[in-house]
Design an enzyme around this catalytic site. Sequence first.
Site, PDB file in Angstrom:
ATOM      1  N   SER A   1      21.959  -9.009  15.150  1.00  0.00           N
ATOM      2  CA  SER A   1      20.717  -8.626  15.850  1.00  0.00           C
ATOM      3  C   SER A   1      21.026  -7.411  16.698  1.00  0.00           C
ATOM      4  O   SER A   1      21.247  -7.509  17.898  1.00  0.00           O
ATOM      5  CB  SER A   1      20.215  -9.793  16.699  1.00  0.00           C
ATOM      6  OG  SER A   1      21.279 -10.372  17.439  1.00  0.00           O
TER       7      SER A   1
ATOM      8  N   GLY B   1      21.149  -8.742  22.638  1.00  0.00           N
ATOM      9  CA  GLY B   1      19.818  -8.270  23.016  1.00  0.00           C
ATOM     10  C   GLY B   1      18.849  -9.439  22.982  1.00  0.00           C
ATOM     11  O   GLY B   1      19.244 -10.607  23.131  1.00  0.00           O
TER      12      GLY B   1
ATOM     13  N   GLU C   1      28.817  -8.122  22.094  1.00  0.00           N
ATOM     14  CA  GLU C   1      27.896  -7.036  22.487  1.00  0.00           C
ATOM     15  C   GLU C   1      28.692  -5.740  22.699  1.00  0.00           C
ATOM     16  O   GLU C   1      29.725  -5.750  23.366  1.00  0.00           O
ATOM     17  CB  GLU C   1      27.164  -7.445  23.776  1.00  0.00           C
ATOM     18  CG  GLU C   1      26.461  -6.346  24.531  1.00  0.00           C
ATOM     19  CD  GLU C   1      25.371  -5.620  23.731  1.00  0.00           C
ATOM     20  OE1 GLU C   1      24.577  -6.286  23.050  1.00  0.00           O
ATOM     21  OE2 GLU C   1      25.347  -4.371  23.785  1.00  0.00           O
TER      22      GLU C   1
ATOM     23  N   ASP D   1       5.515  -1.180  15.747  1.00  0.00           N
ATOM     24  CA  ASP D   1       6.962  -0.964  15.631  1.00  0.00           C
ATOM     25  C   ASP D   1       7.316   0.290  14.844  1.00  0.00           C
ATOM     26  O   ASP D   1       8.435   0.790  14.951  1.00  0.00           O
ATOM     27  CB  ASP D   1       7.616  -2.160  14.899  1.00  0.00           C
ATOM     28  CG  ASP D   1       7.849  -3.349  15.822  1.00  0.00           C
ATOM     29  OD1 ASP D   1       7.306  -3.356  16.934  1.00  0.00           O
ATOM     30  OD2 ASP D   1       8.574  -4.278  15.402  1.00  0.00           O
TER      31      ASP D   1
ATOM     32  N   ALA E   1       4.966  -7.227  20.168  1.00  0.00           N
ATOM     33  CA  ALA E   1       3.708  -7.547  19.498  1.00  0.00           C
ATOM     34  C   ALA E   1       2.509  -7.103  20.332  1.00  0.00           C
ATOM     35  O   ALA E   1       1.548  -6.535  19.797  1.00  0.00           O
ATOM     36  CB  ALA E   1       3.646  -9.050  19.224  1.00  0.00           C
TER      37      ALA E   1
ATOM     38  N   GLY F   1       0.832  -1.201   0.000  1.00  0.00           N
ATOM     39  CA  GLY F   1       0.000   0.000   0.000  1.00  0.00           C
ATOM     40  C   GLY F   1       0.860   1.241   0.000  1.00  0.00           C
ATOM     41  O   GLY F   1       1.821   1.321   0.762  1.00  0.00           O
TER      42      GLY F   1
ATOM     43  N   HIS G   1      -0.646 -24.762  45.656  1.00  0.00           N
ATOM     44  CA  HIS G   1       0.573 -25.484  46.029  1.00  0.00           C
ATOM     45  C   HIS G   1       0.549 -26.887  45.432  1.00  0.00           C
ATOM     46  O   HIS G   1      -0.480 -27.545  45.512  1.00  0.00           O
ATOM     47  CB  HIS G   1       0.687 -25.599  47.555  1.00  0.00           C
ATOM     48  CG  HIS G   1       1.865 -26.423  47.974  1.00  0.00           C
ATOM     49  ND1 HIS G   1       3.150 -25.928  47.951  1.00  0.00           N
ATOM     50  CD2 HIS G   1       1.954 -27.718  48.376  1.00  0.00           C
ATOM     51  CE1 HIS G   1       3.990 -26.876  48.332  1.00  0.00           C
ATOM     52  NE2 HIS G   1       3.289 -27.983  48.603  1.00  0.00           N
TER      53      HIS G   1
END
Length: 475
Positions: A279, A192, A213, A322, A330, A122, A454
């Site tokens: 990543s 991460g 990292e 995002d 999500a 789109g 329990h």
Amino acid sequence: MAQTFDVVVIGGGPGGYIAAIRAAQLGFTTACIDDWKSKSGGPAPGGTCTNVGCIPSKALLQSSENFDHAGHSFADHGIKINGLSLDLEKMLQRKDTVVKQNNDGILYLFKKNKVAFFHGRGSFVAGNDAGYEIAVSEPANATIIGKNVIVATGSSARPLPAAPFDEQRIMSNDGALSIAAVPKRLGVIGAGVIGLEMGSVWRRLGADVTILEALPEFLGAIDQQIAKEAAKAFTKQGLKIQLGVKISAVKADKKGVVVSYANANAEAQTLAVDALIVSIGRLPNTSGLNGEAIGLKLDQRGFVVVDDECRTSLPNVWAVGDVVRGPMLAHKAEEEGVAVAERIAGQHGHVNFNTIPWVIYTSPEIAWVGQNEQQLKSAGRAYKAGTFPFMANGRARALGDTTGMVKFLADAKTDEILGVHIVGPLASELIAEAVVAMEFRASSEDIARICHAHPSLSEATKEAALAVDKRALNF
Ligand code: FAD
Ligand code: NAI
């Protein structure tokens, strides 16, 4: 004549497809456009989450954990397995089947809720507050008009400069979920969420995994007591994690990948691996959307600029998930999608950003909600802490998984719960109680006074709440 809808959603990930369903439930004529293609070229709604994110990674995490248990901890339960072997092709096929079930489920939900689905890309053509014209191309070829538009185009993996993804040697999350043969040596850049989850999958299946990292602290954004406990467990499992590195070059050829970097002491190092997962975070998807045609405002990093309620710079154009500020999760995208559909209907949609849970699905799992100790200290907030180790929990002992703890942080005066942090078995499920408690602004005493079954792992939650008042019963 272009068809007009009350609501057009661009993007069919968890933000977009949920927004479309809620809009349809509220009585709006609704369309959802999504361009994801299955291997056969057909529609595959669900976005990153369903196709190359949450769902396939959790399928592989489960399969690889089963394999790991069969090879290691089953013996502790008196279960002997001779000739254990891995059928990776079958494992990957199962993961693909789980993904397809989710794609099909979303198509079914669109039908059930009368959401018109357009398979294609789109892009805005023109528009104003009376309606926005959107062209849909490849494979669809249509033009539709949305009186209201929700942009939910998601994000894509960020590559290292000068090391583009080929998804064979240098992989994003996409390639990392479909490696055809377990690499002997696997490198991961970025410790991460994706680095730890995917690094765990391939380590369990037999790879020698090294994670590089950049930051000097392991999981610096999470509660450091929890991070330290997790680091101990990962190191024991054999994940090699190097902190404070500076990558200078990545070279790939047919044989593998060589990463050149400086370690935390600024010494030059190289890491030679068969394959590399990169990543290091994700970038918003706005190219191809042609937001310029309508003057959609983006920030410097390419995110669609929105206010607290997901309104963009344009009337009747909203953005969620995002592609806008906030955590790339999500469930955050879904909550925003629902809230926006409700706001379009004139209702008071609401997302509480203070109670969004986070989960890292490693073993042990890591989950948290609210503020951590570092944040409370730097805000100068007086707090009380209570922890309870799974070592002292009967169900954890019976499971054979006693790593980790539950940690409560509560206001020193009012006892209101400010944060709950868990590292340990099924932390992903246990955190839900903490989210509910915080939504209702419960005190740690409220949780401490509730009857928990329990033996259950949730008793560790109750005990950590008791520990805030220094009265844990089993520790
Ligand atoms: P997306 O899911 O990215 O969906 C956007 C969709 O829009 C895509 O289908 C995209 O192709 C489509 N699109 C883009 N532009 C256009 C256009 N112009 N026209 C038509 N369609 C378009 N989050 C969790 O909460 N839990 C997890 O366990 C988890 N695991 C993850 C594991 C991995 C490996 C990765 C990469 C991510 C994971 N995430 C997880 C993050 C989660 O996937 C994202 O936060 C979530 O998918 C964001 O949803 P979204 O709807 O905003 O975007
Ligand atoms: P991330 O932000 O979680 O981690 C990226 C890591 O890479 C950071 O620790 C960062 O310091 C490091 N880094 C950045 N540049 C680097 C460099 N040049 N060299 C070495 N290290 C570098 O991002 P990730 O893992 O890519 O995941 C993206 C997002 O996807 C997550 O933040 C999360 O929102 C979502 N996600 C959620 C999951 C879940 O909820 N279980 C699972 C996977 C992803």
